[in-house]
Motif scaffolding. Structure first.
Motif, mmCIF file in Angstrom:
data_model
loop_
_atom_site.group_PDB
_atom_site.id
_atom_site.type_symbol
_atom_site.label_atom_id
_atom_site.label_comp_id
_atom_site.label_asym_id
_atom_site.label_seq_id
_atom_site.Cartn_x
_atom_site.Cartn_y
_atom_site.Cartn_z
ATOM 1 N N ARG A 41 27.036 47.916 42.643
ATOM 2 C CA ARG A 41 26.397 46.929 42.501
ATOM 3 C C ARG A 41 24.952 46.806 41.515
ATOM 4 O O ARG A 41 23.960 46.689 42.468
ATOM 5 C CB ARG A 41 27.212 45.821 42.482
ATOM 6 N N LEU A 42 24.711 46.008 40.648
ATOM 7 C CA LEU A 42 22.807 45.935 40.284
ATOM 8 C C LEU A 42 22.774 44.840 39.440
ATOM 9 O O LEU A 42 23.977 44.018 39.087
ATOM 10 C CB LEU A 42 22.725 46.685 39.558
ATOM 11 N N VAL A 43 21.745 43.959 40.533
ATOM 12 C CA VAL A 43 21.711 42.860 41.246
ATOM 13 C C VAL A 43 20.481 42.382 40.554
ATOM 14 O O VAL A 43 19.325 42.952 41.233
ATOM 15 C CB VAL A 43 21.707 41.910 41.601
ATOM 16 N N VAL A 44 19.587 41.708 39.391
ATOM 17 C CA VAL A 44 18.453 41.704 39.235
ATOM 18 C C VAL A 44 18.269 40.257 39.171
ATOM 19 O O VAL A 44 19.230 39.088 38.653
ATOM 20 C CB VAL A 44 17.978 42.184 37.854
ATOM 21 N N SER A 45 16.639 39.345 39.615
ATOM 22 C CA SER A 45 16.272 38.358 38.771
ATOM 23 C C SER A 45 14.842 38.619 38.483
ATOM 24 O O SER A 45 14.345 39.673 39.349
ATOM 25 C CB SER A 45 16.274 37.806 40.537
ATOM 26 N N ALA A 46 14.075 37.837 37.995
ATOM 27 C CA ALA A 46 12.468 37.689 38.089
ATOM 28 C C ALA A 46 12.402 38.878 39.210
ATOM 29 O O ALA A 46 11.586 38.040 40.360
ATOM 30 C CB ALA A 46 11.603 36.444 37.625
ATOM 31 N N GLY A 47 11.264 39.538 38.964
ATOM 32 C CA GLY A 47 10.302 40.126 40.200
ATOM 33 C C GLY A 47 11.157 40.736 41.460
ATOM 34 O O GLY A 47 10.385 41.900 42.379
ATOM 35 N N GLN A 48 12.447 41.167 40.868
ATOM 36 C CA GLN A 48 13.145 42.117 41.407
ATOM 37 C C GLN A 48 14.770 42.622 41.086
ATOM 38 O O GLN A 48 15.560 42.032 40.531
ATOM 39 C CB GLN A 48 14.132 40.604 42.959
ATOM 40 N N THR A 49 15.254 43.543 41.568
ATOM 41 C CA THR A 49 16.031 44.749 41.309
ATOM 42 C C THR A 49 16.626 45.310 42.774
ATOM 43 O O THR A 49 16.491 45.622 43.312
ATOM 44 C CB THR A 49 16.509 45.945 40.790
ATOM 45 N N ARG A 50 18.114 44.882 42.863
ATOM 46 C CA ARG A 50 18.940 45.409 44.138
ATOM 47 C C ARG A 50 20.195 46.058 43.616
ATOM 48 O O ARG A 50 20.635 45.723 42.966
ATOM 49 C CB ARG A 50 19.170 43.773 45.299
ATOM 50 N N LEU A 51 20.207 46.676 44.413
ATOM 51 C CA LEU A 51 21.383 48.087 44.319
ATOM 52 C C LEU A 51 22.494 47.474 45.466
ATOM 53 O O LEU A 51 21.957 48.122 46.792
ATOM 54 C CB LEU A 51 21.071 49.938 44.341
ATOM 55 N N VAL A 52 23.193 47.216 45.608
ATOM 56 C CA VAL A 52 23.949 46.493 46.647
ATOM 57 C C VAL A 52 25.041 48.146 46.379
ATOM 58 O O VAL A 52 26.222 47.808 45.413
ATOM 59 C CB VAL A 52 24.882 45.906 45.956
ATOM 60 N N LEU A 53 24.998 48.759 47.906
ATOM 61 C CA LEU A 53 26.554 49.724 48.328
ATOM 62 C C LEU A 53 26.837 49.522 49.387
ATOM 63 O O LEU A 53 26.638 48.284 49.859
ATOM 64 C CB LEU A 53 25.506 50.630 48.754
ATOM 65 N N SER A 54 28.571 49.779 49.518
ATOM 66 C CA SER A 54 29.275 49.344 50.114
ATOM 67 C C SER A 54 30.586 50.266 50.153
ATOM 68 O O SER A 54 31.128 51.106 49.026
ATOM 69 C CB SER A 54 30.056 48.101 49.481
ATOM 70 N N GLN A 77 11.969 47.013 36.156
ATOM 71 C CA GLN A 77 11.931 46.091 37.219
ATOM 72 C C GLN A 77 11.632 46.696 38.299
ATOM 73 O O GLN A 77 13.210 46.358 39.185
ATOM 74 C CB GLN A 77 12.016 45.038 36.442
ATOM 75 N N PHE A 78 10.612 46.963 39.010
ATOM 76 C CA PHE A 78 10.263 47.466 40.417
ATOM 77 C C PHE A 78 9.933 46.111 40.922
ATOM 78 O O PHE A 78 8.907 45.712 40.445
ATOM 79 C CB PHE A 78 9.741 48.549 40.421
ATOM 80 N N PRO A 79 10.111 46.121 42.895
ATOM 81 C CA PRO A 79 10.413 46.652 43.631
ATOM 82 C C PRO A 79 11.742 47.316 43.562
ATOM 83 O O PRO A 79 12.452 45.930 42.731
ATOM 84 C CB PRO A 79 9.969 46.854 44.785
ATOM 85 N N VAL A 80 12.481 48.169 43.722
ATOM 86 C CA VAL A 80 14.105 48.049 43.743
ATOM 87 C C VAL A 80 13.994 47.993 45.864
ATOM 88 O O VAL A 80 13.851 49.010 45.977
ATOM 89 C CB VAL A 80 14.723 49.596 43.249
ATOM 90 N N GLN A 81 15.526 47.188 45.609
ATOM 91 C CA GLN A 81 15.642 46.941 47.007
ATOM 92 C C GLN A 81 17.104 47.528 47.033
ATOM 93 O O GLN A 81 17.881 46.968 45.921
ATOM 94 C CB GLN A 81 15.735 45.759 47.071
ATOM 95 N N VAL A 82 17.544 48.592 48.058
ATOM 96 C CA VAL A 82 18.635 49.031 48.226
ATOM 97 C C VAL A 82 19.573 48.438 49.447
ATOM 98 O O VAL A 82 18.708 48.405 50.441
ATOM 99 C CB VAL A 82 18.796 50.494 48.263
#
Length: 143
Positions: A41-54, A77-82
């Motif tokens: 799942r890819l979740v985005v907010s201002a200044g942040q992108t997060r790839l949520v894996l499960s 939009q970087f940085p990307v958090q996993v």
């Protein structure tokens, strides 16, 4: 578009390209909403992108993971958090997508609390040289 994953249907939920509105609340821009059973799942907010894996990340869900990773690169939009906290298995197909993502971003990936299995894979393949392991969630987003 529906994808099948272990006999379950998975419907990606497209939203705005940036994924957030004026309220700067996190938005799911690809994958199942909170509580979904998809592997990515890819979740985005201002200044942040997060790839949520499960779950189990293997060839059976490679297309879903690739779509989420490509969406992250497209958004730019970087940085990307996993967020890897809920990963129970990872094979080379998933690992290669993380390496691809790491090399397509302007900053280092942050891998949030990966389980020992994932840490070992990152070390053995030297991908740990292009990602940062983060022990504490830097900014809580819905998992």
């Amino acid at each position: 578009m529906r994808n099948h994953h272990f006999g379950r249907e998975h419907t990606p939920t497209p939203q705005s390209a940036a994924g957030f509105g004026e309220d700067d609340q996190p938005r799911t821009v690809w994958g199942n909403d909170v509580g979904g059973d998809g592997p990515a799942r890819l979740v985005v907010s201002a200044g942040q992108t997060r790839l949520v894996l499960s779950g189990e990340l293997d060839t059976s869900c490679a297309a879903e993971l690739a779509a989420a990773v490509n969406k992250a690169v497209e958004i730019g939009q970087f940085p990307v958090q996993v967020d890897a906290r809920r990963v129970t298995f990872m094979d080379s197909s998933a690992l290669s997508m993380l390496a691809y993502l790491a090399h397509r971003t302007d900053s280092r990936l942050a891998m949030i609390q990966p389980p020992d299995l994932v840490r070992s894979l990152l070390e053995v393949t030297s991908i740990d040289e292009v990602v940062d392991i983060v022990e504490h969630d830097p900014r809580a987003l819905p998992r």
